[in-house]
Design a protein around this motif. Structure first.
Motif, mmCIF file in Angstrom:
data_model
loop_
_atom_site.group_PDB
_atom_site.id
_atom_site.type_symbol
_atom_site.label_atom_id
_atom_site.label_comp_id
_atom_site.label_asym_id
_atom_site.label_seq_id
_atom_site.Cartn_x
_atom_site.Cartn_y
_atom_site.Cartn_z
ATOM 1 N N THR A 41 52.759 44.708 80.219
ATOM 2 C CA THR A 41 51.494 44.046 79.907
ATOM 3 C C THR A 41 50.400 44.615 80.791
ATOM 4 O O THR A 41 49.322 44.998 80.333
ATOM 5 C CB THR A 41 51.606 42.525 80.173
ATOM 6 O OG1 THR A 41 52.812 42.041 79.605
ATOM 7 C CG2 THR A 41 50.420 41.779 79.610
ATOM 8 N N GLU B 24 47.288 42.625 70.909
ATOM 9 C CA GLU B 24 48.375 43.513 71.306
ATOM 10 C C GLU B 24 48.885 43.174 72.695
ATOM 11 O O GLU B 24 50.082 43.149 72.955
ATOM 12 C CB GLU B 24 47.896 44.975 71.292
ATOM 13 C CG GLU B 24 47.747 45.544 69.911
ATOM 14 C CD GLU B 24 46.961 46.850 69.912
ATOM 15 O OE1 GLU B 24 46.588 47.289 68.801
ATOM 16 O OE2 GLU B 24 46.701 47.409 70.998
ATOM 17 N N ALA B 27 50.858 40.012 72.604
ATOM 18 C CA ALA B 27 52.170 40.214 71.987
ATOM 19 C C ALA B 27 53.123 40.840 72.993
ATOM 20 O O ALA B 27 54.290 40.456 73.108
ATOM 21 C CB ALA B 27 52.018 41.106 70.757
ATOM 22 N N LEU B 28 52.594 41.784 73.707
ATOM 23 C CA LEU B 28 53.397 42.464 74.713
ATOM 24 C C LEU B 28 53.807 41.481 75.804
ATOM 25 O O LEU B 28 54.928 41.503 76.298
ATOM 26 C CB LEU B 28 52.563 43.608 75.306
ATOM 27 C CG LEU B 28 53.311 44.698 76.061
ATOM 28 C CD1 LEU B 28 54.446 45.254 75.217
ATOM 29 C CD2 LEU B 28 52.335 45.808 76.405
ATOM 30 N N TYR B 30 54.247 38.324 75.474
ATOM 31 C CA TYR B 30 55.282 37.431 74.983
ATOM 32 C C TYR B 30 56.647 38.079 75.108
ATOM 33 O O TYR B 30 57.623 37.478 75.557
ATOM 34 C CB TYR B 30 55.071 37.117 73.489
ATOM 35 C CG TYR B 30 53.948 36.165 73.212
ATOM 36 C CD1 TYR B 30 53.327 36.165 71.961
ATOM 37 C CD2 TYR B 30 53.506 35.254 74.159
ATOM 38 C CE1 TYR B 30 52.301 35.287 71.675
ATOM 39 C CE2 TYR B 30 52.475 34.377 73.885
ATOM 40 C CZ TYR B 30 51.872 34.399 72.637
ATOM 41 O OH TYR B 30 50.852 33.543 72.339
ATOM 42 N N LYS B 31 56.659 39.293 74.687
ATOM 43 C CA LYS B 31 57.931 40.002 74.691
ATOM 44 C C LYS B 31 58.485 40.114 76.104
ATOM 45 O O LYS B 31 59.635 39.782 76.383
ATOM 46 C CB LYS B 31 57.715 41.400 74.110
ATOM 47 C CG LYS B 31 58.989 42.049 73.615
ATOM 48 C CD LYS B 31 58.667 43.319 72.835
ATOM 49 C CE LYS B 31 58.906 44.506 73.746
ATOM 50 N NZ LYS B 31 58.716 45.799 73.140
ATOM 51 N N ASP B 32 57.651 40.557 76.969
ATOM 52 C CA ASP B 32 58.090 40.761 78.339
ATOM 53 C C ASP B 32 58.434 39.450 79.039
ATOM 54 O O ASP B 32 59.431 39.335 79.736
ATOM 55 C CB ASP B 32 56.974 41.488 79.098
ATOM 56 C CG ASP B 32 57.444 42.050 80.403
ATOM 57 O OD1 ASP B 32 56.744 41.862 81.411
ATOM 58 O OD2 ASP B 32 58.525 42.664 80.424
ATOM 59 N N SER B 33 57.603 38.472 78.816
ATOM 60 C CA SER B 33 57.839 37.208 79.502
ATOM 61 C C SER B 33 59.059 36.478 78.966
ATOM 62 O O SER B 33 59.751 35.783 79.712
ATOM 63 C CB SER B 33 56.591 36.326 79.443
ATOM 64 O OG SER B 33 56.152 36.182 78.108
ATOM 65 N N SER B 34 59.333 36.646 77.697
ATOM 66 C CA SER B 34 60.521 35.989 77.152
ATOM 67 C C SER B 34 61.754 36.507 77.846
ATOM 68 O O SER B 34 62.654 35.760 78.221
ATOM 69 C CB SER B 34 60.660 36.266 75.650
ATOM 70 O OG SER B 34 59.529 35.802 74.968
ATOM 71 N N ARG B 35 61.728 37.796 78.017
ATOM 72 C CA ARG B 35 62.865 38.441 78.688
ATOM 73 C C ARG B 35 63.005 37.906 80.111
ATOM 74 O O ARG B 35 64.086 37.549 80.560
ATOM 75 C CB ARG B 35 62.635 39.950 78.693
ATOM 76 C CG ARG B 35 63.710 40.757 79.346
ATOM 77 C CD ARG B 35 63.322 42.234 79.395
ATOM 78 N NE ARG B 35 62.072 42.478 80.097
ATOM 79 C CZ ARG B 35 61.965 42.640 81.401
ATOM 80 N NH1 ARG B 35 63.034 42.591 82.162
ATOM 81 N NH2 ARG B 35 60.787 42.844 81.950
ATOM 82 N N SER B 64 52.456 39.292 85.311
ATOM 83 C CA SER B 64 52.025 39.427 83.919
ATOM 84 C C SER B 64 51.174 38.263 83.483
ATOM 85 O O SER B 64 50.213 38.449 82.737
ATOM 86 C CB SER B 64 53.185 39.559 82.927
ATOM 87 O OG SER B 64 54.399 39.617 83.539
ATOM 88 N N ARG B 107 51.291 29.477 74.436
ATOM 89 C CA ARG B 107 51.558 30.240 73.226
ATOM 90 C C ARG B 107 50.920 29.580 72.013
ATOM 91 O O ARG B 107 50.348 30.233 71.152
ATOM 92 C CB ARG B 107 53.066 30.374 73.009
ATOM 93 C CG ARG B 107 53.694 31.429 73.891
ATOM 94 C CD ARG B 107 55.154 31.661 73.565
ATOM 95 N NE ARG B 107 55.292 32.556 72.423
ATOM 96 C CZ ARG B 107 56.173 33.550 72.376
ATOM 97 N NH1 ARG B 107 56.950 33.776 73.398
ATOM 98 N NH2 ARG B 107 56.263 34.294 71.301
#
Lengths: 674, 115
Positions: A41, B24, B27-28, B30-35, B64, B107
């Motif tokens: 990010t 964008e 979205a990024l 979300y992806k990273d934080s979910s992990r 992040s 979110r």
């Protein structure tokens, strides 16, 4: 964005741009930035922001990739922005690597705004430290770091640097189509001088043989530099005199001045690192030396420098260190002895005090590396070291007088070492001490070596001292846990162990040197281990001469291990290790390990261990096979002392503590207590 | 007050050349934080808790979150880290639950924003 550089890169015009590192008439637009951050990010946001500033951005989420990119493309980037916390490599380590290898401005950033971390960034040579979340305004100004660095380089290269007129510029640069001085002028009104200088330089470059504005401080050159500085005395060294002493054609006072600045920074870093680690006051005599611990990669340089062992290695190391302006010598030495380098400064000052050396020698903080050394390095913890380092420092001085270079290096080294840190110092100090010892008074030739070692630890390029051949034989190898790295000017770290100049060598050298600082031998050893860029001067390694003066012989072995430990520990902790190379950390090898720098540490450690065992009984030769080969120069004291130091250190550290890999327990050196 | 000034910065970075920049980035994120959240969840199940590791994860997460300007989430991160450093398992667990709630709320808000 059109960057004079970016697009063209060819022809005269581009030359200017190229020379400038991409500074085109649209500067700072087109600045080539490399961003490294594991957070996607953040990376994306930064990239967007930088592009908004009209910079040319390359992003990378892994430090290794970033380093490869930089290595493949040495002149492909102008500035690097890196995160502090990354999974594959510590940001500070990366910082050091870059500083040493490429000498690019590096900006650190982190969500962590703690004072310690920021301080760390500074000591490691970061040009700037940004707190996340990063705002675009902060990024808009990063070009200043590029210009500043170039300016310093230009100054070095170009005597006209500051005197160029605007008028001249346009004409001169006219050749460089792209350069368009006019554009530059507009942009750089403020930095005109610089620009002019730069332009001039560029012009000159084109016309003269000076291709690059930057002076490449090769290992040899650095060693010469260090030697000169030591000769003059760290405190008294002025660029003009250094230049004269060095007598290198084509080198300008400006070059020397900026290099000196970096060197000083390095020394300071080492000293402070050591101080921190040790918590001891450096010295009764040399407080400054302490930083050893911080020396991580740089120490090697210092060591290298000191030992001149491997002029090349040291030079490299140091250069790297210096180039980095401090930073982390992730290079390998990293943890260990970066401080040492800085510590040298102290010694330098002490340099003048031959007496100190003696005193230090007596202090013998160091773990008795040097058996014979009056300083008696006790296994005590760094505190002792410091003292010893001091004495070492003195020793070095004394010794240095012979060796001149060595001692200076050594001195600082000796002082600094608070144990972990001291290693570097010790190495240095030892060297010095040893050196001094060798010298008439102390008979610790080993001291010299140490100093050298210490220096190496610093990582900074201090090849100097030792190289002179001063028998820095820092005996204190053991103590030098930190410094060990520096010792080996030749980066050969891994070999350090082997290098640790067999004490015999050192002894012999010492004898021969009569106060010569074999320290270089140690360095060479260190270097060997280091294999990294650090050209640890194998300084200490020269132990050829069985140093008679020092009982260090046995100790030397220690040093290597010490160093190794440091190196190793440093690796592990990376920063943390450096300083204190906590027990076990390589620091032991002040003399030896230095060269080894951290990466090598592991190997070094092993070596160390091996060294210990070996070195003890055999003062010299055994120690460092590598060393010998490497430096035959300094061998004498250095090897022994370093070994001793290393050994001592190991013991002190409880060898066990050191890296388990080493199994130091074999060390008989109880005194080592670091 | 879910998003701070940093988010505004992101908005400013969006322009005709980068019309979906904010989306964008989010979205990024979300992806990273979910992990990361998953990692933390798993780590929290281990007994005893590995505070250093947790602190590390949280540091990343905080980074992040602050990059996109998630103010409240970031505050929870800080709190969590404090508990970690104090070795307070109970506090960590509690804070983490709170953090997850804030995250979920964020979110939702962002989704509404992008509509």
């Amino acid at each position: 964005m059109n960057f004079g550089r970016g697009g063209k890169g060819v022809g005269a015009g581009s030359m200017s741009a190229a020379v400038y590192g991409g500074v085109s008439d649209q500067f700072p637009a087109g600045l080539r930035v490399l961003v490294v951050d594991d957070d996607p990010t953040c990376l994306m946001i930064l990239e967007r922001m930088l592009r908004a500033c009209r910079y040319e951005v390359t992003k990378c989420n892994r430090a290794e990739i970033a380093l490869n990119l930089l290595r493949q493309n040495k002149n492909g980037f102008d500035v690097v922005i890196s995160d502090v916390h990354m999974p594959d490599m510590d940001g500070f380590k990366l910082l050091e690597h870059i500083g040493l290898e490429m000498d690019l401005p590096v900006i650190m950033m982190s969500a962590d705004d703690g004072k310690q971390v920021v301080m760390k960034g500074i000591t490691h040579g970061a040009c700037d430290y940004l707190i996340k979340p990063v705002r675009i305004e902060a990024l808009k100004n990063i070009w200043q770091h590029v210009v500043r660095k170039k300016k310093n380089e230009w100054k070095d290269l170009d005597p006209l640097g500051s005197g160029v007129e605007d008028g001249d510029r346009p004409q001169k640069v006219s050749d460089d189509a792209d350069y368009t001085s006019s554009a530059n002028e507009d942009n750089w009104k403020g930095t005109k001088k610089r620009k002019d200088g730069e332009e001039e330089v560029e012009e000159r470059d084109e016309t003269s043989t000076l291709k690059k504005p930057r002076v490449v401080w090769s290992v040899e050159l650095h060693q010469q530099f260090v030697a000169a500085v030591n000769q003059l005395g760290v405190d008294k060294a002025v660029p003009k005199k250094i230049l004269e002493l060095m007598n290198v054609p084509g080198l300008t006072r400006e070059n020397v001045a900026s290099h000196l600045q970096k060197y000083r920074l390095y020394l300071k870093r080492i000293c402070s690192a050591q101080q921190q680690q040790n918590g001891l006051n450096l010295a009764p005599q040399d407080a400054p030396y302490v930083p050893l611990s911080s020396l991580n990669g740089f120490d090697y340089q210092a060591v290298a420098a000191a030992g001149q062992l491997q002029p090349q290695s040291l030079a490299t190391l140091q250069m790297a260190g210096l180039g980095r302006s401090g930073s982390k010598s992730g290079i390998g030495i990293t943890n260990v002895d970066q401080k040492n380098l800085f510590c040298f400064e102290n010694p330098k000052s002490r340099y003048g005090d031959g007496r100190h050396q003696q005193q230090i020698a007596n202090a013998g903080n160091q773990p008795n590396f040097l058996h014979g050394i009056p300083t008696t390095m006790e296994p005590r913890q760094l505190a002792h070291f410091q003292q010893s380092s001091q004495s070492f420092g003195n020793l070095n001085i004394q010794v240095n007088t012979h060796a001149t270079n060595c001692t200076s290096l050594m001195m600082p080294m000796a002082q600094q070492q608070p144990r972990g840190a001291i290693l570097n110092e010790v190495a240095a100090g030892n060297v010095s001490r040893i050196a001094s010892q060798l010298n008439p008074s102390n008979g610790n030739a080993g001291g010299l070596v140490r100093s050298v070692v210490a220096e190496n630890c610093r990582g900074q390029v201090y090849n100097p001292v030792v190289t002179q051949g001063s028998s820095i034989a820092v005996k204190h190898p053991a103590e030098f846990s930190c410094s060990s790295f520096p010792l080996a000017s030749t980066p050969r770290i891994p070999s350090i162990m082997s290098k640790m100049p067999t004490q015999d060598d050192i002894n012999s050298r010492l004898k021969a040197a009569g106060g010569f600082v074999p320290s270089y031998d140690i360095f060479s050893e260190l270097q060997q281990h280091k294999s990294q860029d650090w050209a640890l001067p194998s300084v200490g390694l020269n132990f050829d001469g069985s140093q008679n003066t020092h009982p260090v012989q046995g100790n030397f072995d220690v040093s290597p291990s010490v160093l190794v430990n440091q190196g190793i520990s440093s690796d592990q902790k990376s920063e943390a290790n450096r300083n204190a190379s906590p027990a076990g950390s390589v620091t032991l090898l002040p003399g030896q390990a230095n060269g080894q720098t951290i990466n090598q540490r592991q190997s070094i450690n092993q070596h160390l261990i091996g060294l210990h065992v070996e070195s003890l009984p055999v003062p010299k030769v055994d120690r460092d096979q590598n060393l010998n080969s490497q430096h035959t120069l300094y061998s004498e004291q250095f090897g022994q002392d370093d070994l001793m130091a290393a050994i001592l250190k190991q013991q002190q550290f409880g060898l066990g503590a050191v890296e388990p890999e080493f199994d130091f327990d074999g060390f008989p050196m109880d005194n080592l207590r670091v | 007050g879910y998003l701070d000034d940093q988010f505004v910065q992101l908005e400013e970075l969006q322009d005709h050349a980068n019309p979906n920049f904010v989306e964008e980035v989010v979205a990024l994120f979300y992806k990273d934080s979910s992990r990361l959240l998953l990692n933390i969840d798993q780590a929290l199940e281990k007994k005893p808790l590995e505070f250093t590791k947790l602190d590390g994860y949280m540091h990343q997460f905080k980074g992040s979150s602050s990059s996109i300007g998630a103010k409240k989430v970031k505050a929870e991160c800080t709190l969590f880290r404090d508990y970690c450093r104090a070795g307070n398992a109970e506090g960590c667990m509690r804070t983490f639950q709170q953090l997850k709630k804030e995250y979920a709320t964020l979110r939702k808000k962002l989704e509404a924003y992008f509509q």
